[in-house]
Design an enzyme around this catalytic site. Structure first.
Site, PDB file in Angstrom:
ATOM      1  CG  ASP A  33      40.087  49.304  40.143  1.00 27.04           C
ATOM      2  OD1 ASP A  33      39.411  48.719  40.999  1.00 27.04           O
ATOM      3  OD2 ASP A  33      40.062  49.011  38.927  1.00 27.04           O
ATOM      4  CG  MET A  35      44.786  50.259  43.660  1.00 31.92           C
ATOM      5  SD  MET A  35      45.765  49.348  42.461  1.00 31.92           S
ATOM      6  CE  MET A  35      44.491  48.365  41.677  1.00 31.92           C
ATOM      7  CG  MET A  66      41.433  47.861  46.254  1.00 31.24           C
ATOM      8  SD  MET A  66      41.994  47.381  44.607  1.00 31.24           S
ATOM      9  CE  MET A  66      41.208  48.669  43.648  1.00 31.24           C
ATOM     10  N   GLY A 140      45.088  44.754  43.382  1.00 35.48           N
ATOM     11  CA  GLY A 140      46.335  45.495  43.217  1.00 35.48           C
ATOM     12  C   GLY A 140      46.713  45.729  41.773  1.00 35.48           C
ATOM     13  N   GLY A 142      45.686  45.039  37.369  1.00 36.73           N
ATOM     14  CA  GLY A 142      44.827  44.544  36.308  1.00 36.73           C
ATOM     15  C   GLY A 142      45.519  43.396  35.593  1.00 36.73           C
ATOM     16  CG  ASP A 173      37.250  44.179  40.359  1.00 33.80           C
ATOM     17  OD1 ASP A 173      37.813  44.058  39.263  1.00 33.80           O
ATOM     18  OD2 ASP A 173      37.488  45.108  41.156  1.00 33.80           O
ATOM     19  N   GLY A 175      40.004  39.455  36.313  1.00 34.17           N
ATOM     20  CA  GLY A 175      40.119  38.333  35.374  1.00 34.17           C
ATOM     21  C   GLY A 175      38.831  37.980  34.658  1.00 34.17           C
TER      22      GLY A 175
HETATM   23  C1  DX5 Z   1      42.241  44.865  40.725  1.00 33.93           C
HETATM   24  C2  DX5 Z   1      41.145  45.852  40.421  1.00 33.93           C
HETATM   25  C3  DX5 Z   1      40.364  45.518  39.218  1.00 33.93           C
HETATM   26  C4  DX5 Z   1      41.157  45.479  37.938  1.00 33.93           C
HETATM   27  C5  DX5 Z   1      40.517  44.457  37.070  1.00 33.93           C
HETATM   28  O1  DX5 Z   1      42.756  45.135  41.966  1.00 33.93           O
HETATM   29  O2  DX5 Z   1      40.231  45.919  41.500  1.00 33.93           O
HETATM   30  O3  DX5 Z   1      39.223  46.354  39.088  1.00 33.93           O
HETATM   31  O4  DX5 Z   1      41.201  46.705  37.265  1.00 33.93           O
HETATM   32  O5  DX5 Z   1      41.276  44.287  35.945  1.00 33.93           O
HETATM   33  P1  DX5 Z   1      41.168  43.004  35.014  1.00 33.93           P
HETATM   34  O6  DX5 Z   1      39.753  42.961  34.492  1.00 33.93           O
HETATM   35  O7  DX5 Z   1      42.171  43.278  33.957  1.00 33.93           O
HETATM   36  O8  DX5 Z   1      41.488  41.801  35.855  1.00 33.93           O
HETATM   37 ZN    ZN Z   2      38.287  47.028  41.157  1.00 40.59          ZN
END
Ligand code: DX5
Ligand code: ZN
Length: 213
Positions: A33, A35, A66, A140, A142, A173, A175
């Protein structure tokens, strides 16, 4: 089913250990990821870190950008070892050109949709996509909770793919957990990203095994 653990939830102080853990596990891809603090309200890491991930990773790098103006960096990400690049519909002015550029650099290319963006925007780009990534949280961070409307979007996307681009994969992607993954696969998801569910668990290798079985 393809499982892509997200390194965003890994231990950054011990990244090599977590990369090796994924190497040894039944997981398929590394989800990376990136960002920029502009497109999303958080900053993660960039090319120098990915270069080191590539050095140790024995599985494909699925790089989720992102960032604004992603086109500026396709070549850089290719050089540090990205195998797949996904870019946000919401960050792209010339999506067709961007997808073509990624593919001309020898990488797989995909479009990402935020939770509020309808599937219908993909009608004239789906033929060019190797995959579509549906965000099931607002990007944004996890560890956020899964947005239930995603099931509905997977179904609509599956219909579009069946009609126009049968080889295109559906990735989900945000949750994703051992509680909802079966339903996601039943609705038509092909790849699941899991950050917190894997790295937040007591035994990540075992958790990955449970996902894969
Ligand atoms: C959020 C990311 C995800 C994140 C997912 O912006 O794109 O890839 O790491 O994390 P979980 O699985 O904990 O929701
Ligand atoms: Zn991601």
């Amino acid at each position: 089913m393809i499982l892509a653990p997200s390194l965003l939830s890994a231990d950054f102080g011990n990244l090599k250990k977590d990369i090796e853990l994924i190497n040894e596990s039944e997981a398929d891809w590394f989800h990376i990821d990136v960002m920029d603090g502009v497109f999303v309200p958080n900053i993660s890491f960039g090319q120098p870190v990915i270069k080191y991930i590539k050095k140790y990773a024995k599985k494909p790098l699925d790089v989720h950008l992102m960032i604004v103006d992603p086109d500026r960096y396709f070549e850089d990400f290719q050089k540090v070892g990205a195998d797949i690049i996904t870019i946000h519909y919401e960050a792209s002015r010339h999506l067709h050109r961007s997808i073509s550029s990624i593919k001309s650099l020898g990488m797989k290319a995909g479009v990402v949709l935020n939770p509020h963006t309808p599937i219908s925007v993909l009608e004239d780009i789906i033929q060019e996509c190797d995959l579509v990534l549906l965000m099931s949280v607002n990007p944004g961070f996890g560890g956020q909770s899964f947005i239930e409307n995603t099931y509905n979007k997977i179904k609509q996307l599956k219909d579009l793919i069946n009609r126009k681009s049968p080889n295109c994969l559906i990735e989900v992607d945000g949750g994703v957990s051992l509680k909802n993954y079966k339903k996601l696969l039943d609705f038509g998801a092909d790849c699941l990203v899991a950050g917190n569910a894997v790295f937040g668990s007591e035994d990540p290798i075992k958790t990955i095994k449970e996902f894969k079985n």
